[in-house]
Design an enzyme around this catalytic site. Sequence first.
Site, PDB file in Angstrom:
ATOM      1  N   SER A 149     -35.676  16.365 -72.090  1.00  0.00           N
ATOM      2  CA  SER A 149     -35.671  17.827 -72.288  1.00  0.00           C
ATOM      3  C   SER A 149     -34.437  18.313 -73.048  1.00  0.00           C
ATOM      4  CB  SER A 149     -35.820  18.556 -70.950  1.00  0.00           C
ATOM      5  OG  SER A 149     -37.055  18.209 -70.340  1.00  0.00           O
ATOM      6  N   GLU A 196     -41.918   5.571 -70.266  1.00  0.00           N
ATOM      7  CA  GLU A 196     -43.385   5.671 -70.271  1.00  0.00           C
ATOM      8  C   GLU A 196     -44.022   4.298 -70.483  1.00  0.00           C
ATOM      9  OE1 GLU A 196     -43.604   8.817 -73.184  1.00  0.00           O
ATOM     10  OE2 GLU A 196     -42.683  10.164 -71.720  1.00  0.00           O
ATOM     11  N   GLY A 245     -39.746  15.467 -70.442  1.00  0.00           N
ATOM     12  CA  GLY A 245     -40.920  16.327 -70.575  1.00  0.00           C
ATOM     13  C   GLY A 245     -41.081  17.325 -69.439  1.00  0.00           C
ATOM     14  N   ASN A 257     -38.640  11.257 -80.942  1.00  0.00           N
ATOM     15  CA  ASN A 257     -39.677  10.369 -80.413  1.00  0.00           C
ATOM     16  C   ASN A 257     -40.963  11.186 -80.383  1.00  0.00           C
ATOM     17  OD1 ASN A 257     -41.341   8.704 -78.964  1.00  0.00           O
ATOM     18  ND2 ASN A 257     -40.160   8.779 -77.063  1.00  0.00           N
ATOM     19  N   GLU A 289     -32.094   7.981 -70.370  1.00  0.00           N
ATOM     20  CA  GLU A 289     -33.111   9.014 -70.175  1.00  0.00           C
ATOM     21  C   GLU A 289     -33.503   9.077 -68.708  1.00  0.00           C
ATOM     22  OE1 GLU A 289     -35.389   9.880 -74.028  1.00  0.00           O
ATOM     23  OE2 GLU A 289     -36.377   8.176 -73.123  1.00  0.00           O
ATOM     24  N   LYS A 342     -43.861  10.265 -79.749  1.00  0.00           N
ATOM     25  CA  LYS A 342     -44.830   9.787 -78.741  1.00  0.00           C
ATOM     26  C   LYS A 342     -46.229   9.740 -79.356  1.00  0.00           C
ATOM     27  CE  LYS A 342     -41.744  11.318 -75.148  1.00  0.00           C
ATOM     28  NZ  LYS A 342     -41.521  11.749 -73.788  1.00  0.00           N
ATOM     29  N   HIS A 362     -38.910   2.338 -73.284  1.00  0.00           N
ATOM     30  CA  HIS A 362     -39.058   3.741 -72.867  1.00  0.00           C
ATOM     31  C   HIS A 362     -39.700   3.787 -71.479  1.00  0.00           C
ATOM     32  CE1 HIS A 362     -40.378   7.882 -72.675  1.00  0.00           C
ATOM     33  NE2 HIS A 362     -39.471   8.140 -73.593  1.00  0.00           N
TER      34      HIS A 362
HETATM   35  P1  PGA Z   1     -38.531  14.994 -73.971  1.00  0.00           P
HETATM   36  O1  PGA Z   1     -38.749  13.426 -74.152  1.00  0.00           O
HETATM   37  O2  PGA Z   1     -37.454  15.411 -74.935  1.00  0.00           O
HETATM   38  O3  PGA Z   1     -39.856  15.618 -74.293  1.00  0.00           O
HETATM   39  O4  PGA Z   1     -38.105  15.231 -72.539  1.00  0.00           O
HETATM   40  C1  PGA Z   1     -37.676  12.556 -74.394  1.00  0.00           C
HETATM   41  C2  PGA Z   1     -38.148  11.133 -74.443  1.00  0.00           C
HETATM   42  O5  PGA Z   1     -38.990  10.760 -73.611  1.00  0.00           O
HETATM   43  O6  PGA Z   1     -37.736  10.332 -75.300  1.00  0.00           O
END
Ligand code: PGA
Length: 253
Positions: A214, A98, A174, A9, A168, A11, A96
């Site tokens: 992460s 976010e 993150g 992803n 997630e 982003k 997601h």
């Molecule tokens: P990350 O993000 O691996 O940077 O923690 C995962 C995601 O939000 O899909």
Amino acid sequence: MRKKIVAGNWKMNNTLQEGITLAKDLNAILANETPNCDVVICTPFIHLASVASLVDSAKIGVGAQDCADKASGAYTGETSAAMVASTGAKYVILGHSERRSYYGETSETLKDKVKLALENKLTPIFCIGEVLEEREANKQNEVVKAQISEALFDLSPEDFSKLVLAYEPVWAIGTGKTASSEQAQEIHKYIRSVVADKFGKEVADNCSILYGGSCKASNAKELFANPDVDGGLIGGASLKAEDFKGVIDGFKA
Ligand code: PGA
């Protein structure tokens, strides 16, 4: 048998030129490899057509990170599922955290997005997961069950089986904090039981449930070794081809 999948992803990272370079790097790094999983990269809309036309589609699937909840028309700034599909993309991340927290995405809009994605033959990678306060109050099971039931329980078992789920935990995205291997297995198993109760054991057994938050080369192998963890949705560690390859190698014996 359900599919093993490692999906990146990106982003809101990379200009078009940077994204093309990253996709080329990944393509080159996988050229002489046979990954033990499906590999997907979910890019910004802007990159989709270019990236989909340059990667080896037998090895790398391409996906978007969202799509509109309407089919077409006067929705300035939106990108429809049909537009995504027309680029050659095969996947779309939906729900997601976010999008849910920064853009007010609700289960109601997600229902429409899932429906449109499926109508356009895109595979939704549907994200669920609790925030830290919910985990601390031991409410994670309740939360993921509500997220699944509200947005996906109207689907037929046949349509549900076209979906990939991604668990997630928001507190792990993150942040550098990963769910422990035990925490991941425990909740993935629970999620599979929720699916089984609604859609039957066969649909649940065939449902790929990815872990995200992460996940990186150093912890992927341990996470992916769990019987109910079928791969990962990878943010930060998908932004360099070597790092992403390290996660894909989490499925190597
Ligand atoms: P990350 O993000 O691996 O940077 O923690 C995962 C995601 O939000 O899909």
